[in-house]
Motif scaffolding. Structure first.
Motif, PDB file in Angstrom:
ATOM      1  N   ILE A   1       8.007 -39.514   3.829  1.00 13.09           N
ATOM      2  CA  ILE A   1       7.692 -38.095   3.660  1.00 13.09           C
ATOM      3  C   ILE A   1       6.815 -37.673   4.829  1.00 13.09           C
ATOM      4  O   ILE A   1       5.750 -38.264   5.059  1.00 13.09           O
ATOM      5  N   LEU A   2       7.308 -36.678   5.571  1.00 11.37           N
ATOM      6  CA  LEU A   2       6.543 -36.112   6.674  1.00 11.37           C
ATOM      7  C   LEU A   2       5.917 -34.809   6.199  1.00 11.37           C
ATOM      8  O   LEU A   2       6.549 -34.043   5.484  1.00 11.37           O
ATOM      9  N   THR A   3       4.703 -34.574   6.622  1.00 12.14           N
ATOM     10  CA  THR A   3       4.020 -33.330   6.300  1.00 12.14           C
ATOM     11  C   THR A   3       3.452 -32.756   7.588  1.00 12.14           C
ATOM     12  O   THR A   3       2.811 -33.476   8.351  1.00 12.14           O
ATOM     13  N   LYS A   4       3.729 -31.483   7.823  1.00  8.06           N
ATOM     14  CA  LYS A   4       3.148 -30.812   8.978  1.00  8.06           C
ATOM     15  C   LYS A   4       2.190 -29.756   8.475  1.00  8.06           C
ATOM     16  O   LYS A   4       2.560 -28.873   7.707  1.00  8.06           O
ATOM     17  N   GLN A   5       0.947 -29.884   8.899  1.00  9.34           N
ATOM     18  CA  GLN A   5      -0.076 -28.926   8.488  1.00  9.34           C
ATOM     19  C   GLN A   5      -0.990 -28.662   9.673  1.00  9.34           C
ATOM     20  O   GLN A   5      -1.478 -29.605  10.309  1.00  9.34           O
TER      21      GLN A   5
ATOM     22  N   VAL B   1       1.473 -33.555  12.378  1.00 14.60           N
ATOM     23  CA  VAL B   1       2.459 -34.217  11.529  1.00 14.60           C
ATOM     24  C   VAL B   1       1.903 -35.561  11.067  1.00 14.60           C
ATOM     25  O   VAL B   1       1.406 -36.348  11.879  1.00 14.60           O
ATOM     26  N   THR B   2       1.988 -35.798   9.764  1.00 10.62           N
ATOM     27  CA  THR B   2       1.594 -37.090   9.205  1.00 10.62           C
ATOM     28  C   THR B   2       2.747 -37.626   8.372  1.00 10.62           C
ATOM     29  O   THR B   2       3.593 -36.867   7.906  1.00 10.62           O
TER      30      THR B   2
ATOM     31  N   ASP C   1       3.807 -40.630   5.200  1.00 10.30           N
ATOM     32  CA  ASP C   1       3.249 -41.474   4.151  1.00 10.30           C
ATOM     33  C   ASP C   1       3.433 -42.967   4.445  1.00 10.30           C
ATOM     34  O   ASP C   1       2.838 -43.809   3.783  1.00 10.30           O
TER      35      ASP C   1
ATOM     36  N   ARG D   1      13.947 -30.332   5.269  1.00  8.21           N
ATOM     37  CA  ARG D   1      12.816 -29.808   4.509  1.00  8.21           C
ATOM     38  C   ARG D   1      12.961 -30.204   3.046  1.00  8.21           C
ATOM     39  O   ARG D   1      14.027 -30.079   2.453  1.00  8.21           O
ATOM     40  N   LYS D   2      11.886 -30.691   2.476  1.00  5.25           N
ATOM     41  CA  LYS D   2      11.882 -31.092   1.078  1.00  5.25           C
ATOM     42  C   LYS D   2      11.726 -29.841   0.212  1.00  5.25           C
ATOM     43  O   LYS D   2      10.887 -28.984   0.495  1.00  5.25           O
TER      44      LYS D   2
ATOM     45  N   GLU E   1      11.351 -28.450  -3.849  1.00  7.68           N
ATOM     46  CA  GLU E   1      10.936 -28.856  -5.183  1.00  7.68           C
ATOM     47  C   GLU E   1      11.784 -28.137  -6.221  1.00  7.68           C
ATOM     48  O   GLU E   1      12.229 -27.017  -5.997  1.00  7.68           O
TER      49      GLU E   1
END
Length: 139
Positions: free
Chosen positions: A5-9, A13-14, A16, A37-38, A40
């Motif tokens: 899971i990539l997260t950009k904030q 980018v980070t 898991d 893009r994930k 929900e």
């Protein structure tokens, strides 16, 4: 298949898992990496608001809220499928929608209720939303 899971904030980018670790789990070979893009599934609050709206429409029109639900699914969630060589129309279900699709569906319901039925369906940010909840929550 390796997944992360990539997260950009705030431009950063980070992941898991470390990329090196993911690659170490792969067998020798050639791979393609794609990022999507994930999304929900619809939220419980979206679902609850939808049923409050349908309770309001039921009271205002006399049409059972389950029928209101089916009406709007028929109106806004139809799709064509090919079954055994035949093209048929089927109706989608709100339970299969993700949060973005559910918002789009509810926007259409809200607009239709206003224009076709003269019924204002409020959002949680609206001024009289608490009054609306008190009116229709236990109906």
């Amino acid at each position: 298949m390796a997944e992360a899971i990539l997260t950009k904030q705030n431009g950063v980018v980070t992941m898991d898992k470390s990329f090196d670790y993911l690659c170490s789990t792969l067998k020798n070979g050639t791979y393609t990496v794609s990022i999507k893009r994930k999304v929900e599934p619809r939220t419980l609050s979206q679902n609850a608001l939808m049923w409050l709206w349908f309770a309001c429409i039921e009271r205002e029109t006399g049409t059972d809220k389950l029928d209101v639900h089916d009406y709007y699914c028929q109106k806004f969630l139809p799709r064509q499928i090919c079954m055994n060589g035949n093209i048929v129309s089927v109706v989608g279900s709100t339970s299969k929608l993700n949060t973005i699709q559910m918002k789009t569906f509810m926007d259409k319901v809200q607009a239709d209720a206003a224009t076709e039925l003269g019924i204002n369906l409020p959002l949680p940010v609206d001024q009289y939303y608490k009054d609306f909840i008190n009116e229709y929550l236990h109906r």
